[in-house]
Write a protein that holds these residues in place. Structure first.
Motif, short mmCIF file in Angstrom:
data_model
loop_
_atom_site.label_atom_id
_atom_site.label_comp_id
_atom_site.label_asym_id
_atom_site.label_seq_id
_atom_site.Cartn_x
_atom_site.Cartn_y
_atom_site.Cartn_z
N VAL A 1 -3.49 0.90 -3.58
CA VAL A 1 -3.07 -0.50 -3.69
C VAL A 1 -2.03 -0.62 -4.80
O VAL A 1 -2.29 -0.21 -5.93
CB VAL A 1 -4.27 -1.42 -4.01
CG1 VAL A 1 -3.80 -2.87 -4.19
CG2 VAL A 1 -5.33 -1.33 -2.92
N PHE B 1 0.84 -1.19 0.00
CA PHE B 1 0.00 0.00 0.00
C PHE B 1 0.88 1.25 0.00
O PHE B 1 1.97 1.26 0.56
CB PHE B 1 -0.93 -0.02 1.22
CG PHE B 1 -1.75 -1.28 1.28
CD1 PHE B 1 -2.88 -1.43 0.49
CD2 PHE B 1 -1.37 -2.34 2.09
CE1 PHE B 1 -3.62 -2.60 0.51
CE2 PHE B 1 -2.10 -3.52 2.12
CZ PHE B 1 -3.24 -3.64 1.33
N ASP C 1 -3.43 5.93 0.39
CA ASP C 1 -3.49 4.50 0.72
C ASP C 1 -3.84 3.66 -0.51
O ASP C 1 -4.71 2.78 -0.45
CB ASP C 1 -4.50 4.26 1.84
CG ASP C 1 -4.26 2.94 2.56
OD1 ASP C 1 -3.15 2.39 2.45
OD2 ASP C 1 -5.20 2.46 3.25
#
Length: 303
Positions: free
Chosen positions: A206, A191, A204
């Motif tokens: 991915v 992350f 945040d």
């Protein structure tokens, strides 16, 4: 961004086609970028111990310039108007400016609904853009004229479930593109505290392992956890040329401001944050407890 398939404002790096956020392509001139012809990469290593569910195209949709999916939250009811999720940079209104949040804007956009094998199951249509932004996340949610029950009865297609929990590193995932009718399989690599691309910054995010070589037009694809079958993110961008923090070349910024560039690596935006913001009747309610999605700065953005 995996460019939306048109050359819009960005150049579509965002998982799409042109130089803009992965799906950043103009809804008016839908045409995939030159990378669209390449074959989907082979699946990468899978998470150990996870008993994968069969991930299909059922419930995914093709937009004119991007990908998306029909989604539901745990409290969604069969009689609720269904929601289609994609990227903010895939909106037909163009890329939202930094800080801009769009809510309850009328829309008659149509979506091609896919069946399990990727075939055309039919067409569904929006009544409005329920939510859209490229601030903190890259997200759009359309409210449809059809309910979940309507879609299941008419097309035999069930909505995909949004996971209410934060995804986990190492999990095997599938990025299912309704636009290309292709699946990209890899794992969640980790992350990113802040992902910066041109004027936009996302929180945040991915990061995928290298096997998920998403291309223009894949913007807005659901990122599905193979073990649970639930959607944990929405695909949106990747670093195409190794440049630093430019359009189509996002960079990672850590808590101390250190910048890292990962050429060829692609990213998605987490979607568990959507769940607390969906209230009774599947309405987006940004005032609900636990809802952290960005809110409109002015009433003008509702128009």
């Amino acid at each position: 961004m995996n460019k939306p398939l048109v050359g819009a404002v960005f150049t579509a790096v965002l998982v799409g086609t042109a130089a803009v956020p992965a799906a950043a392509v103009s809804d008016q001139a839908p045409a995939p970028d030159k990378r669209g012809a390449q074959a989907a990469p082979a699946a990468g290593p899978r998470a150990e111990g996870a008993r994968a569910k069969a991930v299909t195209f059922a419930g995914t949709v093709a937009l004119s310039n991007c990908s998306g999916s029909v989604v539901r939250v745990p409290n969604s009811q069969p009689t609720d108007p269904a929601l289609v999720m994609s990227n903010g940079h895939c909106l037909e209104t163009g890329f939202p400016a930094p800080g801009q949040v769009i809510v309850d804007r009328p829309s008659s956009r149509s979506f091609t609904l896919l069946n399990a094998s990727g075939g055309n199951a039919g067409t569904v249509r929006a009544s409005k853009i329920a939510y859209g932004t490229m601030t903190d996340t890259d997200l759009s949610l359309y409210e449809l004229t059809s309910t979940y029950r309507d879609i299941e009865s008419r097309f035999g297609i069930k909505a995909l479930d949004l996971d209410a929990a934060h995804p986990q590193a190492g999990r095997a995932i599938t990025v299912a593109s309704g636009y290309w009718k292709r699946m990209y399989k890899c794992n969640i690599d980790g992350f990113v505290y802040r992902l910066k691309e041109g004027r936009w910054t996302w929180k945040d995010s991915v990061r995928y392992t290298s096997a998920c070589q998403t291309i223009g037009g894949t913007s807005g694809s659901p990122v599905i956890d193979d073990a649970t079958g639930k959607v944990v993110a929405v695909n949106n961008t990747g670093n195409e040329d190794g440049q630093r923090c430019t359009d189509n070349n996002p960079c990672e910024v850590d808590e101390n401001g250190r910048v890292t560039v990962r050429r060829g690596i692609n990213y998605g935006q987490q979607t568990y944050t959507v769940v607390p913001c969906v209230g009774t009747g599947n309405k987006i309610d940004l005032s609900r407890p636990g809802c952290t999605l960005p809110k409109p700065a002015a009433a003008a953005e509702r128009r």
